[in-house]
Write an enzyme that holds these catalytic residues in place. Structure first.
Site: not given
Ligand code: SAM
Ligand code: DTB
Ligand code: SF4
Length: 329
Positions: A66, A70, A73, A110, A141, A201, A273
């Site tokens: 990506c 973030c 992430c 989802c 979702c 959501c 959730r």
């Molecule tokens: N890329 C898209 C976005 O950012 O909207 C969708 C997937 S993203 C992984 C969805 C959500 O997962 C993020 O907004 C964040 O709240 C959560 N998330 C990502 N990495 C995480 C982590 N290490 N621990 C907890 N939540 C996480």
């Molecule tokens: C959300 O709020 N949490 C989920 C889902 N929406 C997509 C993702 C959590 C991701 C946790 C880190 C990972 O597994 O990569």
């Molecule tokens: Fe990309 Fe992760 Fe940020 Fe979603 S949360 S936009 S997958 S870097």
């Protein structure tokens, strides 16, 4: 019992006129723990069966690579986390995963993609996936990043039920966690999702080093979305080596429970959730989260790239608590 019958603490008893201020939510956070949980339970019982939890299963349909930054992430290309940039999964693989999720008892599936936003050819493929998953009798979702004009409508026409897009954190903390977009971009996508008639959501992530006031600001912002989201994921940071937030001091687990309670009180009819971070939570802590008003979980051994409790473990937990699986959304 009416919602406020047993409330003895003089904080806001109903939605304050003009919506939820950060001050009002911070006052909820500051309540004695027992009063906060009692109030959250009362709100919960006024709107839901307190012994039911909804199960959503996640699948990463496009993992890694990506371009966003973030700080939490593991899928951001710029961090060395061991998550590779993979191709999108085949329709057969996605359908097989959805079938397995349904067989294990999930009601919602989802699909997540590590994109800043979908290109049209990506969206065309997701549209086919949504149609196929829906045919299995699952709610759908998708979480694909930011949407451009017309994209939410295409998802709605395909039969998508929910779009997940989180506000993630307080307005004044967002820029410390993500620099490749601003929170208004998130609000813009959420507006497109609403206008297309999709259910929203939208939640956030705590344990990033934010203050309690910033957690209150996140909850107030979510509660003031008009209407507030149908589904509110509250994620506790999963610390992944290689991400900037690895090594961050862990949030006090009771503060996490308070965050859930505040979400429940301010968004009475939403599915709140208990999301990422459950793998590290004891059964007892999760039970407190349910008591605080959480009534949905991510179910299945993986979130997107990180671990989640095994389905059997969750079934045992729900059994211990006498909690049934909700059939409706
Ligand atoms: N890329 C898209 C976005 O950012 O909207 C969708 C997937 S993203 C992984 C969805 C959500 O997962 C993020 O907004 C964040 O709240 C959560 N998330 C990502 N990495 C995480 C982590 N290490 N621990 C907890 N939540 C996480
Ligand atoms: C959300 O709020 N949490 C989920 C889902 N929406 C997509 C993702 C959590 C991701 C946790 C880190 C990972 O597994 O990569
Ligand atoms: Fe990309 Fe992760 Fe940020 Fe979603 S949360 S936009 S997958 S870097």
């Amino acid at each position: 019992m009416k919602i406020n019958d047993s409330l003895t603490t003089p904080v806001h008893r109903t939605v304050p006129s003009g919506g939820w201020s950060t001050d009002a939510v911070e006052a909820l956070f500051a309540l004695p723990f027992m009063d906060l949980l009692h109030r959250a339970q009362n709100v919960h019982r006024a709107h839901f069966d307190p012994n039911e939890v909804q199960l959503s299963t996640l699948l990463s349909i496009k993992t890694g690579g990506c371009p966003e930054d973030c700080g939490y992430c593991p899928q951001a290309a710029r961090y060395h986390t061991g998550v590779d940039n993979e191709a999108m999964l085949s329709a057969d693989a996605v359908i097989a995963a959805a079938r397995a999720a349904k067989a294990k008892g999930a009601t919602r599936f989802c699909m997540g993609a590590a994109w800043r936003g979908p290109k049209q050819r990506d969206l065309d493929r997701v549209v086919d996936l949504i149609k196929a998953v829906r045919k299995l009798g699952l709610e759908t979702c998708a979480t694909l990043g930011m949407l451009r004009d017309g994209q939410a409508e295409q998802l709605k026409s395909a039969g998508l039920d929910y779009y997940n897009h989180n506000l993630d954190s307080a307005a004044d903390f967002y820029g410390e966690i993500i620099t490749t977009r601003v929170q208004d971009d998130r609000l813009d996508t959420l507006e497109k999702v609403r206008e297309a008639g999709l259910k929203v959501c939208c939640g956030g992530i705590v344990g990033l080093g934010e203050t309690r006031r910033q957690r209150a600001d996140l909850i107030a912002q979510l509660a003031n979305l008009d209407p507030y989201p149908e589904s509110v994921p509250i994620n506790n940071l999963v610390q992944v080596p290689g991400t900037p937030l690895h090594g961050q001091a862990a949030l006090d687990p009771l503060e996490f429970v308070r965050t859930i309670a505040c979400a429940r009180i301010t968004m009475p009819t939403a599915r709140v959730r208990l999301s990422a971070g459950r793998d590290k939570m004891s059964d007892e802590l999760q039970a407190l989260c349910f008591l605080a008003g959480a009534n949905s979980i991510f179910y299945g051994e993986k979130l997107l790239t990180t671990g989640n409790p095994q389905a059997e473990q969750d079934q045992a937990l729900l059994g211990r608590l006498g909690i049934r699986v909700a059939r409706n959304s």
